[in-house]
Scaffold this active site. Sequence first.
Site, PDB file in Angstrom:
ATOM      1  N   GLY A   8       0.814  -1.238   0.110  1.00  0.00           N
ATOM      2  CA  GLY A   8      -0.127  -0.064  -0.094  1.00  0.00           C
ATOM      3  C   GLY A   8       1.012   1.187   0.005  1.00  0.00           C
ATOM      4  O   GLY A   8       1.575   1.628   1.160  1.00  0.00           O
ATOM      5  N   ARG A 150      -0.145  10.651  20.600  1.00  0.00           N
ATOM      6  CA  ARG A 150      -1.191  12.014  20.707  1.00  0.00           C
ATOM      7  C   ARG A 150      -1.392  12.266  22.403  1.00  0.00           C
ATOM      8  O   ARG A 150      -1.210  13.584  22.444  1.00  0.00           O
ATOM      9  CB  ARG A 150      -2.445  11.279  20.275  1.00  0.00           C
ATOM     10  CG  ARG A 150      -2.247  11.430  18.496  1.00  0.00           C
ATOM     11  CD  ARG A 150      -3.763  11.018  17.809  1.00  0.00           C
ATOM     12  NE  ARG A 150      -3.768  11.031  16.431  1.00  0.00           N
ATOM     13  CZ  ARG A 150      -4.177   9.971  15.603  1.00  0.00           C
ATOM     14  NH1 ARG A 150      -4.747   9.135  15.899  1.00  0.00           N
ATOM     15  NH2 ARG A 150      -4.162  10.319  14.339  1.00  0.00           N
ATOM     16  N   HIS A 174      -8.204  -0.083  18.709  1.00  0.00           N
ATOM     17  CA  HIS A 174      -8.031   1.184  18.114  1.00  0.00           C
ATOM     18  C   HIS A 174      -9.414   1.697  17.548  1.00  0.00           C
ATOM     19  O   HIS A 174      -9.969   1.821  16.508  1.00  0.00           O
ATOM     20  CB  HIS A 174      -7.162   0.942  16.886  1.00  0.00           C
ATOM     21  CG  HIS A 174      -6.700   2.153  16.322  1.00  0.00           C
ATOM     22  ND1 HIS A 174      -6.014   3.359  16.886  1.00  0.00           N
ATOM     23  CD2 HIS A 174      -6.370   2.733  15.071  1.00  0.00           C
ATOM     24  CE1 HIS A 174      -5.860   4.177  16.152  1.00  0.00           C
ATOM     25  NE2 HIS A 174      -5.953   3.805  14.985  1.00  0.00           N
TER      26      HIS A 174
END
Length: 313
Positions: A8, A150, A174
């Site tokens: 990908g 984060r 997740h």
Amino acid sequence: MKKVSIIGAGHVGATAGLYLLEKKIADVVLIDIVEGLPQGKAMDISHAAPLRNYLNTITGSNDYAAISGSDVVVITAGLPRKPGMSRADLLTTNARIVGGVAEQVKAYAPDAVVIVVTNPLDVICHVVRETTGFPRERVIGMAGVLDSTRFRLFIAEELGVHLRDVVALVMGGHGDDMVPLPRYTSVSGISITELLSQNTIERLVARTRTGGGEIVGLLKEGSAFYAPASSIAEMAEAILLNIKRILPVSAYLEGEYGLKGVYVGVPAILGENGMERVVELALTYDERNALHTSAGSVTKSIAQWEAAKGAAA
Ligand code: APR
């Protein structure tokens, strides 16, 4: 030179390739279904070699033979969610795409450690493990490093301290029910429960949970890719250099935390064998409940995928 193949070559995959090249620890191969795309991106990145001092290489291909001999394979192939598409649609579509990718990985890179990135992450990990038949040590998912980075940033900003000193732990699936753990989150060894009020911690936890969605809302099309790509590079580095870091990864649990047969985010030791050990923490009743609730959502999605697969067969 070690070798990493990234399946990908979209936003996440190509950026992860760039960051890995910047680390100068492996040759990188980009693979995509779109002709020319991985070749073009790899060529563009490699043109920077004289400026960035790359001695390692990045190449692109549409042929899976190019991934043979990979130490690490990263799977980012899949469609992003489009308007009008349900989560179930995304699950089925990406599970089918990644199922096909996993067949190729099994054939061409049978000894690789696979880092899964495609969403919905924990279910896609299940698909890859099932398709490849690789041991759990060699099929892990990237989510916790991203969610934790984060959380770390938000804490550093709130306290006005250097972010290098902030260490955070986010467990669970997740998704919106991920489990940030303030008790295991500290600044230079000082728990944030001593530095921030309960209300502030809850606000930062909420922002961590919705951090990915906040970016989707701003971008309109597509989702986050710089921070996810950095997180991939961090995990791949720990494996390639065998440095035994403890990082949160999506791992197939075999009884740890009272969970069995499900992928969920937990702290684990990463080294040359992949996920070398799940680190078990003595969670409080509430923390354990939150982890089990999150794992329950993953189990439900896996059942949904198994039903869809069965219906199509
Ligand atoms: N084989 C190889 N590559 C494929 C296949 C396939 N069967 N199907 C799709 N792809 C490729 C697409 O051609 C595209 O280049 O996967 C790439 C996906 O890239 P983007 O659409 O840019 O998506 P990206 O933002 O990189 O996200 C990829 O990572 O974080 C997750 O939720 C995200 O599931 C998504 C994935």
